[in-house]
Write a protein that holds these residues in place. Structure first.
Motif, PDB file in Angstrom:
ATOM      1  N   ARG A  15      22.134 -17.816 -22.107  1.00 37.47           N
ATOM      2  CA  ARG A  15      21.870 -16.409 -22.422  1.00 37.47           C
ATOM      3  C   ARG A  15      20.970 -15.772 -21.368  1.00 37.47           C
ATOM      4  NH1 ARG A  15      26.056 -15.285 -25.373  1.00 37.47           N
ATOM      5  NH2 ARG A  15      26.089 -16.249 -27.438  1.00 37.47           N
ATOM      6  N   GLU A  16      19.998 -16.524 -20.877  1.00 38.98           N
ATOM      7  CA  GLU A  16      19.103 -15.982 -19.851  1.00 38.98           C
ATOM      8  C   GLU A  16      19.860 -15.747 -18.544  1.00 38.98           C
ATOM      9  OE1 GLU A  16      14.821 -16.981 -17.692  1.00 38.98           O
ATOM     10  OE2 GLU A  16      15.683 -18.372 -19.157  1.00 38.98           O
ATOM     11  N   ILE A  17      20.734 -16.691 -18.184  1.00 40.68           N
ATOM     12  CA  ILE A  17      21.544 -16.498 -16.979  1.00 40.68           C
ATOM     13  C   ILE A  17      22.418 -15.256 -17.116  1.00 40.68           C
ATOM     14  CG2 ILE A  17      23.460 -17.465 -15.654  1.00 40.68           C
ATOM     15  CD1 ILE A  17      22.258 -20.209 -16.077  1.00 40.68           C
ATOM     16  N   GLN A  18      23.076 -15.127 -18.267  1.00 35.85           N
ATOM     17  CA  GLN A  18      23.950 -13.977 -18.474  1.00 35.85           C
ATOM     18  C   GLN A  18      23.162 -12.675 -18.425  1.00 35.85           C
ATOM     19  OE1 GLN A  18      26.167 -14.077 -22.095  1.00 35.85           O
ATOM     20  NE2 GLN A  18      27.227 -12.162 -21.711  1.00 35.85           N
ATOM     21  N   SER A  19      22.002 -12.640 -19.085  1.00 38.13           N
ATOM     22  CA  SER A  19      21.206 -11.417 -19.111  1.00 38.13           C
ATOM     23  C   SER A  19      20.688 -11.054 -17.728  1.00 38.13           C
ATOM     24  CB  SER A  19      20.041 -11.594 -20.089  1.00 38.13           C
ATOM     25  OG  SER A  19      19.172 -10.479 -20.044  1.00 38.13           O
ATOM     26  N   ASP A  20      20.112 -12.030 -17.023  1.00 37.74           N
ATOM     27  CA  ASP A  20      19.509 -11.738 -15.725  1.00 37.74           C
ATOM     28  C   ASP A  20      20.558 -11.425 -14.664  1.00 37.74           C
ATOM     29  OD1 ASP A  20      17.111 -12.117 -16.903  1.00 37.74           O
ATOM     30  OD2 ASP A  20      16.580 -13.964 -15.875  1.00 37.74           O
ATOM     31  N   VAL A  21      21.653 -12.198 -14.647  1.00 43.00           N
ATOM     32  CA  VAL A  21      22.683 -11.930 -13.647  1.00 43.00           C
ATOM     33  C   VAL A  21      23.358 -10.585 -13.910  1.00 43.00           C
ATOM     34  CG1 VAL A  21      24.889 -12.738 -12.727  1.00 43.00           C
ATOM     35  CG2 VAL A  21      23.065 -14.362 -13.154  1.00 43.00           C
ATOM     36  N   THR A  22      23.606 -10.273 -15.183  1.00 47.88           N
ATOM     37  CA  THR A  22      24.190  -8.971 -15.512  1.00 47.88           C
ATOM     38  C   THR A  22      23.257  -7.851 -15.106  1.00 47.88           C
ATOM     39  OG1 THR A  22      25.375  -9.957 -17.376  1.00 47.88           O
ATOM     40  CG2 THR A  22      25.126  -7.569 -17.366  1.00 47.88           C
ATOM     41  N   ARG A  23      21.979  -8.036 -15.391  1.00 48.04           N
ATOM     42  CA  ARG A  23      21.012  -7.001 -15.008  1.00 48.04           C
ATOM     43  C   ARG A  23      20.918  -6.863 -13.491  1.00 48.04           C
ATOM     44  NH1 ARG A  23      14.539  -7.645 -15.250  1.00 48.04           N
ATOM     45  NH2 ARG A  23      14.002  -5.656 -14.277  1.00 48.04           N
ATOM     46  N   TYR A  24      20.887  -7.991 -12.797  1.00 49.77           N
ATOM     47  CA  TYR A  24      20.755  -7.942 -11.340  1.00 49.77           C
ATOM     48  C   TYR A  24      21.974  -7.287 -10.686  1.00 49.77           C
ATOM     49  CZ  TYR A  24      20.564  -9.515  -6.508  1.00 49.77           C
ATOM     50  OH  TYR A  24      20.574  -9.540  -5.143  1.00 49.77           O
ATOM     51  N   VAL A  25      23.166  -7.827 -10.981  1.00 52.50           N
ATOM     52  CA  VAL A  25      24.371  -7.322 -10.323  1.00 52.50           C
ATOM     53  C   VAL A  25      24.678  -5.896 -10.779  1.00 52.50           C
ATOM     54  CG1 VAL A  25      26.821  -7.728  -9.932  1.00 52.50           C
ATOM     55  CG2 VAL A  25      25.259  -9.654 -10.072  1.00 52.50           C
ATOM     56  N   GLY A  26      24.478  -5.595 -12.067  1.00 56.68           N
ATOM     57  CA  GLY A  26      24.714  -4.238 -12.545  1.00 56.68           C
ATOM     58  C   GLY A  26      23.780  -3.228 -11.891  1.00 56.68           C
ATOM     59  N   THR A  27      22.500  -3.571 -11.794  1.00 56.88           N
ATOM     60  CA  THR A  27      21.539  -2.675 -11.158  1.00 56.88           C
ATOM     61  C   THR A  27      21.839  -2.508  -9.672  1.00 56.88           C
ATOM     62  OG1 THR A  27      19.865  -3.396 -12.747  1.00 56.88           O
ATOM     63  CG2 THR A  27      19.095  -2.235 -10.788  1.00 56.88           C
TER      64      THR A  27
END
Length: 369
Positions: free
Chosen positions: A215-227
């Protein structure tokens, strides 16, 4: 007496010491394992690249699919809607960039010759007499007879099979279709697959740790790549508007290029600046006008990298520039341009996993700025 004069034998070598000397060192084994892993990753690129790309795209789109599925939509329909919207955006960007890119590719030999002539003219301006002489030489060259300029060309024809003619196209098409299908299947069945993987953990603590890490990988990677995607789109729009004001041809194409190249830290902006210098030299006559597009691009990129991105992403994604550059060079050597595009999401995932592991925590500390 003979026994007393005999030299005393040394202490017997213990079997454990001899075995330790015969056994390879742990460091050598780790080095060999690392080299074997690198070779395996490089050889498995045709399989790993589509799988990693599809997993990353599915990871980014999964929150939107989950949100739509909670609003009484079947998950398969939500995934289809999200992927259709993404395909429309990518298709629009490709349609806007196709014609300028094709024109540049077709005219590349002529543009290279013009670039060389214009750079020589800027560095060594010709006097009026030299210009007249150059014009006369050009006219004389153009006036040569066809017999003097003719060359004998031997053409050897050999039959070309379907594999040689369409093999590359069909292979690329098959890989693209497989990647799209894999993204769709991961969006539809990814949650179920994740639950099955969690049930394989031996203890309850391991199950909780697995869920937390994923869940942390999904949240952080989504936030990073989306931003980063939103920032890059803003940068591309700003570059297109600024280059339009500077009078550069095809500003929309260069805005799209700026957004794409900004996914590759440091190396991408350098390449974009070099390309804009070449385009400016080809289009404008003075050195100041020729360097203006690249200067505008570098200024906007500096504002984005030093002010906007750190302010939006925050401290948690502040990474060491040296590690980023070495990481980019490594994945670019392994997989080329796709490796450069996947390098930063892979670095973020590796940092998150390393921070949760006692053995890999030194790597997480080294990556942080």
């Amino acid at each position: 007496m003979a026994d007393s004069l005999a030299s005393p034998a040394g202490p017997p070598r213990t079997p454990s010491l001899a075995a330790a000397k015969r056994r390879p060192s742990t460091a050598a084994m780790l080095i060999l394992a690392g080299l074997a892993l690198i070779v395996a990753i490089k050889l498995a690129a045709p399989i790993l690249l589509p799988v990693l790309t599809a997993a990353l795209v599915a990871l980014l789109l999964n929150p939107m699919v989950r949100g739509l599925s909670r609003r009484w939509l079947p998950r398969w329909l939500a995934a289809l809607m999200v992927m259709s919207a993404l395909g429309g955006v990518v298709g629009l960007a490709g349609w806007l960039s196709y014609e300028p890119a094709r024109e540049l590719a077709d005219r590349s030999p002529q543009l290279a010759w013009q670039f060389k002539r214009k750079v020589e003219g800027m560095m060594h301006p010709l006097s009026p007499a030299e210009r007249v002489e150059q014009a006369l030489n050009t006219i004389e060259t153009m006036g040569k007879s066809e017999r003097e300029r003719s060359r004998t060309v031997a053409v050897v024809e050999h039959p070309i099979g379907l594999g040689e003619r369409y093999g590359g196209l069909l292979g690329g098409l098959a890989m693209g279709v497989s990647g799209i299908m894999l993204i769709y299947l991961l969006l539809v069945f990814g949650e179920l697959l994740f639950r099955r993987i969690v049930t394989m953990a031996p203890t309850l603590a391991d199950k909780r740790n697995t869920v937390s890490v994923v869940r942390e990988i999904q949240s952080d990677v989504t936030r990073y790549v989306g931003t980063v995607t939103l920032v890059n789109l803003g940068l591309g729009a700003a570059v297109a508007l600024a280059l339009y004001g500077a009078g550069l041809e095809n500003p929309l194409f260069w805005g799209v290029m700026a957004a794409l190249l900004n996914y590759i830290p440091y190396l991408g902006p350098m390449l974009g600046a070099v390309l804009l210098v070449a385009v400016g030299v080809l289009q404008f006559d003075s050195a100041v006008e020729a360097l203006t597009p690249a200067g505008i691009y570098l200024f906007l990129n500096m504002v984005e990298s030093q002010l906007v991105t750190p302010l939006v992403l925050g401290r948690s994604f502040s990474l060491n520039p040296v590690v980023i550059l070495v990481w980019l060079l490594f994945w670019g050597w392994l997989w080329g341009v796709p490796g450069l595009l996947l390098a930063m999401p892979l670095l973020v995932c590796t940092k998150i996993v390393a921070a949760r592991s006692e053995m890999l925590q030194p790597f997480a500390l080294m990556v942080e700025r």
